[in-house]
Design a protein around this motif. Structure first.
Motif, PDB file in Angstrom:
ATOM      1  N   GLU A   1       0.848  -1.212   0.000  1.00 45.49           N
ATOM      2  CA  GLU A   1       0.000   0.000   0.000  1.00 45.49           C
ATOM      3  C   GLU A   1       0.878   1.254   0.000  1.00 45.49           C
ATOM      4  O   GLU A   1       1.778   1.382   0.822  1.00 45.49           O
ATOM      5  CB  GLU A   1      -0.916   0.020   1.231  1.00 45.49           C
ATOM      6  CG  GLU A   1      -1.924  -1.108   1.235  1.00 45.49           C
ATOM      7  CD  GLU A   1      -2.834  -1.035   2.435  1.00 45.49           C
ATOM      8  OE1 GLU A   1      -2.616  -0.092   3.259  1.00 45.49           O
ATOM      9  OE2 GLU A   1      -3.718  -1.882   2.574  1.00 45.49           O
ATOM     10  N   GLU A   2       0.629   2.057  -0.889  1.00 49.50           N
ATOM     11  CA  GLU A   2       1.388   3.322  -0.983  1.00 49.50           C
ATOM     12  C   GLU A   2       0.681   4.411  -0.168  1.00 49.50           C
ATOM     13  O   GLU A   2      -0.461   4.744  -0.443  1.00 49.50           O
ATOM     14  CB  GLU A   2       1.497   3.747  -2.449  1.00 49.50           C
ATOM     15  CG  GLU A   2       2.311   2.793  -3.301  1.00 49.50           C
ATOM     16  CD  GLU A   2       2.410   3.287  -4.727  1.00 49.50           C
ATOM     17  OE1 GLU A   2       1.820   4.381  -4.982  1.00 49.50           O
ATOM     18  OE2 GLU A   2       3.066   2.643  -5.547  1.00 49.50           O
ATOM     19  N   LYS A   3       1.406   4.890   0.891  1.00 46.25           N
ATOM     20  CA  LYS A   3       0.854   5.945   1.720  1.00 46.25           C
ATOM     21  C   LYS A   3       1.076   7.309   1.054  1.00 46.25           C
ATOM     22  O   LYS A   3       2.144   7.570   0.529  1.00 46.25           O
ATOM     23  CB  LYS A   3       1.505   5.942   3.099  1.00 46.25           C
ATOM     24  CG  LYS A   3       1.197   4.681   3.897  1.00 46.25           C
ATOM     25  CD  LYS A   3       1.820   4.754   5.283  1.00 46.25           C
ATOM     26  CE  LYS A   3       1.475   3.518   6.090  1.00 46.25           C
ATOM     27  NZ  LYS A   3       2.087   3.553   7.447  1.00 46.25           N
ATOM     28  N   PRO A   4       0.062   8.155   1.145  1.00 47.93           N
ATOM     29  CA  PRO A   4       0.251   9.497   0.527  1.00 47.93           C
ATOM     30  C   PRO A   4       1.260  10.336   1.316  1.00 47.93           C
ATOM     31  O   PRO A   4       1.242  10.366   2.551  1.00 47.93           O
ATOM     32  CB  PRO A   4      -1.140  10.124   0.590  1.00 47.93           C
ATOM     33  CG  PRO A   4      -1.828   9.427   1.703  1.00 47.93           C
ATOM     34  CD  PRO A   4      -1.286   8.013   1.719  1.00 47.93           C
ATOM     35  N   VAL A   5       2.134  10.940   0.638  1.00 44.21           N
ATOM     36  CA  VAL A   5       3.174  11.771   1.259  1.00 44.21           C
ATOM     37  C   VAL A   5       2.582  13.176   1.541  1.00 44.21           C
ATOM     38  O   VAL A   5       2.052  13.810   0.622  1.00 44.21           O
ATOM     39  CB  VAL A   5       4.403  11.883   0.345  1.00 44.21           C
ATOM     40  CG1 VAL A   5       5.483  12.756   1.004  1.00 44.21           C
ATOM     41  CG2 VAL A   5       4.937  10.487   0.030  1.00 44.21           C
ATOM     42  N   LYS A   6       2.688  13.599   2.828  1.00 43.88           N
ATOM     43  CA  LYS A   6       2.164  14.919   3.196  1.00 43.88           C
ATOM     44  C   LYS A   6       3.146  16.009   2.788  1.00 43.88           C
ATOM     45  O   LYS A   6       4.358  15.822   2.874  1.00 43.88           O
ATOM     46  CB  LYS A   6       1.922  15.001   4.702  1.00 43.88           C
ATOM     47  CG  LYS A   6       0.824  14.078   5.184  1.00 43.88           C
ATOM     48  CD  LYS A   6       0.599  14.264   6.683  1.00 43.88           C
ATOM     49  CE  LYS A   6      -0.531  13.379   7.170  1.00 43.88           C
ATOM     50  NZ  LYS A   6      -0.757  13.534   8.624  1.00 43.88           N
TER      51      LYS A   6
END
Length: 256
Positions: A18-23
């Motif tokens: 799962e690719e977490k969104p980068v803040k």
């Protein structure tokens, strides 16, 4: 119907990451360091919490019992206590009261002085309630001590000065009014002036009467008629004035 199964593939066997969104980076103001430096400069560390460093008390100077209670002065030495007071023994130059001489016992002399002395007068008080509430009579205002003063009832200087100024101003005002009344007052004419005035009026009446006699018998114009009326009114007024002057012996005239 038979259930349809998903087709098996190699990509379905391996687990998917799962690719977490980068803040995005958090916003920081460009003035943050300057504001922080200014706040540190103006900050007082002892404003709410006391000074930063406090001198630590010594363990020898601890609070002892009864140390804060008032202390009596130190006792004098025994030698000082043995001395008698200076005025306890009468001197050789002192005279006894009322001629009573008692060289051996001065206590009797003091007793005689106390017996023959006048008693102290009690302070006058006033009781104003049933419960016995009292107060000094002298400071209560009920004693008429102010009427016994030398300057009681004497008019102050500033009042007398003001009254004198008011009287002076009133006199000046009355004098001015009298002068104005004298100027406007009527003047009495003398007998000579009255006679000369009466002769002048009669002379004027004779002249008017002569002119009236010279009028023509037939008056046929407006001018003649007006002239005749003028002479008649003039003669009538002169007759009235002559009658008034002859009737009154004292005549007053108004000053201009």
């Amino acid at each position: 119907m038979p259930t349809q199964r998903a087709q098996e593939r190699s990509c379905n066997v391996l687990p998917c990451l799962e690719e977490k969104p980068v803040k995005p980076p958090r916003y920081t103001s460009t003035f943050r360091p300057s504001v922080k430096l200014e706040a540190e400069k103006n900050k007082a560390q002892w404003k709410t919490m006391g000074p930063a460093k406090v001198a630590v008390p010594s363990p020898k100077n601890f609070l002892q019992k009864h140390s804060k209670e008032p202390k009596l002065p130190a006792r004098k030495k025994e030698q000082d206590s043995k001395k008698l007071p200076a005025l306890s023994v009468p001197r050789r130059t002192d005279h006894p009261v009322m001629g009573i001489q008692n060289k051996t016992n001065f206590i009797k002399t003091n007793a005689v002085a106390a017996i023959t002395s006048l008693p102290k007068k009690p302070q006058p008080i006033c009781v104003d309630t049933r419960q016995g509430d009292k107060y000094l009579l002298e400071t209560s205002g009920l004693v008429p001590k102010y009427i016994k003063k030398k300057d009681y009832g004497v008019t102050p200087k500033y009042v007398t000065r003001r009254n004198e100024e008011m009287k002076r101003a009133q006199k000046e005002y009355e004098a001015g009014i009298l002068e104005q009344l004298k100027k406007r007052a009527m003047k009495q004419i003398s007998d000579e002036e009255r006679k000369s005035l009466l002769q002048g009026l009669k002379k004027n009446w004779e002249e008017a009467y002569r002119e009236f006699q010279c009028l023509p018998v037939q008056i046929d114009t407006i001018t003649k008629k007006m002239y005749k009326e003028k002479l008649e009114s003039q003669m009538k007024q002169l007759e009235h004035d002559i009658e008034v002057i002859e009737k009154h012996q004292v005549i007053y005239i108004a000053n201009e």
